[in-house]
Design a protein around this motif. Structure first.
Motif, short mmCIF file in Angstrom:
data_model
loop_
_atom_site.label_atom_id
_atom_site.label_comp_id
_atom_site.label_asym_id
_atom_site.label_seq_id
_atom_site.Cartn_x
_atom_site.Cartn_y
_atom_site.Cartn_z
N GLN A 155 0.84 -1.19 0.00
CA GLN A 155 0.00 0.00 0.00
C GLN A 155 0.89 1.25 0.00
O GLN A 155 1.93 1.28 0.65
N VAL A 156 0.46 2.26 -0.73
CA VAL A 156 1.15 3.55 -0.72
C VAL A 156 0.93 4.20 0.63
O VAL A 156 -0.16 4.13 1.20
N ASP A 157 1.98 4.82 1.15
CA ASP A 157 1.82 5.61 2.38
C ASP A 157 2.33 7.02 2.14
O ASP A 157 2.87 7.33 1.08
N VAL A 158 2.15 7.87 3.11
CA VAL A 158 2.45 9.29 2.97
C VAL A 158 3.92 9.53 2.59
O VAL A 158 4.22 10.50 1.88
N THR A 159 4.81 8.65 2.99
CA THR A 159 6.22 8.84 2.65
C THR A 159 6.49 8.62 1.16
O THR A 159 7.54 9.03 0.66
N ASP A 160 5.56 7.99 0.45
CA ASP A 160 5.71 7.76 -0.99
C ASP A 160 5.28 8.96 -1.83
O ASP A 160 5.57 8.99 -3.04
N LEU A 161 4.61 9.91 -1.23
CA LEU A 161 4.03 11.00 -2.03
C LEU A 161 5.05 11.79 -2.84
O LEU A 161 4.79 12.09 -4.01
N PRO A 162 6.21 12.15 -2.30
CA PRO A 162 7.15 12.91 -3.13
C PRO A 162 7.59 12.15 -4.39
O PRO A 162 7.65 12.74 -5.48
N ILE A 163 7.89 10.87 -4.27
CA ILE A 163 8.33 10.12 -5.45
C ILE A 163 7.18 9.93 -6.43
O ILE A 163 7.38 10.05 -7.64
N LEU A 164 5.98 9.66 -5.93
CA LEU A 164 4.83 9.52 -6.83
C LEU A 164 4.55 10.81 -7.59
O LEU A 164 4.28 10.78 -8.79
N ARG A 165 4.63 11.93 -6.89
CA ARG A 165 4.40 13.22 -7.55
C ARG A 165 5.48 13.50 -8.59
O ARG A 165 5.19 13.98 -9.69
N ARG A 166 6.73 13.18 -8.26
CA ARG A 166 7.81 13.38 -9.23
C ARG A 166 7.58 12.52 -10.48
O ARG A 166 7.69 13.01 -11.61
N TRP A 167 7.22 11.25 -10.29
CA TRP A 167 6.94 10.39 -11.44
C TRP A 167 5.75 10.92 -12.23
O TRP A 167 5.81 11.04 -13.46
N ARG A 168 4.67 11.25 -11.53
CA ARG A 168 3.42 11.67 -12.18
C ARG A 168 3.62 12.95 -12.98
O ARG A 168 3.00 13.15 -14.02
N ASN A 169 4.49 13.84 -12.49
CA ASN A 169 4.73 15.11 -13.19
C ASN A 169 5.78 15.00 -14.30
O ASN A 169 5.97 15.96 -15.05
N HIS A 170 6.44 13.88 -14.41
CA HIS A 170 7.44 13.71 -15.47
C HIS A 170 6.73 13.82 -16.83
O HIS A 170 5.67 13.23 -17.04
N PRO A 171 7.30 14.57 -17.78
CA PRO A 171 6.63 14.76 -19.07
C PRO A 171 6.28 13.46 -19.79
O PRO A 171 5.24 13.39 -20.47
N ASP A 172 7.10 12.43 -19.66
CA ASP A 172 6.82 11.16 -20.34
C ASP A 172 5.62 10.42 -19.74
O ASP A 172 5.07 9.54 -20.39
N ILE A 173 5.24 10.76 -18.54
CA ILE A 173 4.06 10.17 -17.91
C ILE A 173 2.88 11.12 -18.04
O ILE A 173 1.78 10.72 -18.47
N ARG A 174 3.09 12.38 -17.72
CA ARG A 174 2.01 13.37 -17.69
C ARG A 174 1.29 13.50 -19.04
O ARG A 174 0.08 13.68 -19.09
N ARG A 175 2.03 13.34 -20.14
CA ARG A 175 1.42 13.55 -21.45
C ARG A 175 0.34 12.52 -21.79
O ARG A 175 -0.45 12.71 -22.71
N TYR A 176 0.30 11.41 -21.04
CA TYR A 176 -0.70 10.37 -21.29
C TYR A 176 -1.81 10.36 -20.26
O TYR A 176 -2.60 9.43 -20.20
N MET A 177 -1.89 11.38 -19.43
CA MET A 177 -2.90 11.47 -18.38
C MET A 177 -4.05 12.37 -18.82
O MET A 177 -3.89 13.26 -19.64
N TYR A 181 1.58 3.55 -13.65
CA TYR A 181 2.76 4.06 -14.35
C TYR A 181 3.99 3.55 -13.63
O TYR A 181 3.92 3.13 -12.48
N VAL A 182 5.08 3.54 -14.35
CA VAL A 182 6.35 3.12 -13.76
C VAL A 182 7.27 4.33 -13.68
O VAL A 182 7.07 5.34 -14.36
N SER A 183 8.28 4.19 -12.85
CA SER A 183 9.28 5.23 -12.73
C SER A 183 9.83 5.55 -14.11
O SER A 183 10.09 4.64 -14.91
N PRO A 184 10.02 6.83 -14.43
CA PRO A 184 10.56 7.19 -15.75
C PRO A 184 11.92 6.56 -16.05
O PRO A 184 12.27 6.38 -17.21
N ASP A 185 12.67 6.19 -15.02
CA ASP A 185 13.98 5.59 -15.25
C ASP A 185 13.96 4.06 -15.06
O ASP A 185 15.02 3.44 -14.97
N ALA A 186 12.78 3.48 -15.00
CA ALA A 186 12.67 2.03 -14.82
C ALA A 186 13.25 1.29 -16.02
O ALA A 186 13.13 1.74 -17.16
N LYS A 187 13.86 0.16 -15.75
CA LYS A 187 14.43 -0.62 -16.84
C LYS A 187 13.32 -1.29 -17.64
O LYS A 187 12.21 -1.50 -17.15
#
Length: 166
Positions: free
Chosen positions: A9-31, A84-90
């Motif tokens: 489960q996601v917890d509050v400590t995950d919010l910064p990384i989720l927001r960074r991923w979600r705002n990445h242009p390669d992810i955001r453009r498909y939202m 979505y996956v991390s923009p730098d995921a393999k």
């Protein structure tokens, strides 16, 4: 050594990384929502989701490191999903996330169906759904307004019986 994959489960400590991923242009453009999500907006979203027992916010983790995110919103015996996956995921991380989340949906949550949507120009998501065994169940014409253009949305469905026969 093989990767050790987990889902939690996601917890509050995950919010910064989720927001960074979600705002990445390669992810955001498909939202559906194209603007950069503010910290306040992100926190408010998380708080809303925490009060809804039908929503499962899931962090996909490989070898102890967060690599992706998925959300299942349960309605009766089915769920809508997003991911979505991390923009730098393999390469291959998305497929592993998909399998892990679908196993969770069908085995742990005992769902009968998982539904997904993809903007018609998101060829990667369309191929991803098909590769996981989803069926294209329909098209919502001119359903989303993306950068002032109305675009179609493709609807996908995967039944538990089809997943279990893979």
């Amino acid at each position: 050594m093989a990767d050790v994959e987990t889902l939690r489960q996601v917890d509050v400590t995950d919010l910064p990384i989720l927001r960074r991923w979600r705002n990445h242009p390669d992810i955001r453009r498909y939202m559906y929502t194209q603007h950069e999500i503010t910290a306040h907006e992100h926190q408010a979203w998380f708080e809303r989701m925490q009060t809804n027992p039908q929503v499962h916010l899931l962090m996909y983790v490989e070898d102890g490191t967060p690599r992706g995110y998925a959300q299942l919103t349960v309605k009766a015996h089915r769920a809508d999903w997003g991911f979505y996956v991390s923009p730098d995921a393999k390469k291959g991380t998305g497929r592993k996330l998909g399998h892990t989340v679908l196993d969770y949906a069908f085995h742990e949550l005992q769902l009968e169906k998982v539904c997904g949507e993809a903007l018609s120009f998101n060829e990667g998501s369309i191929a991803f759904h098909k590769a996981l065994g989803f069926t294209h169940e329909g098209t919502l014409r001119a359903h989303a307004c993306i950068r002032s253009d109305f675009v179609d949305v493709f609807c996908f469905g995967l039944l538990k019986a089809d997943w279990l026969t893979e």
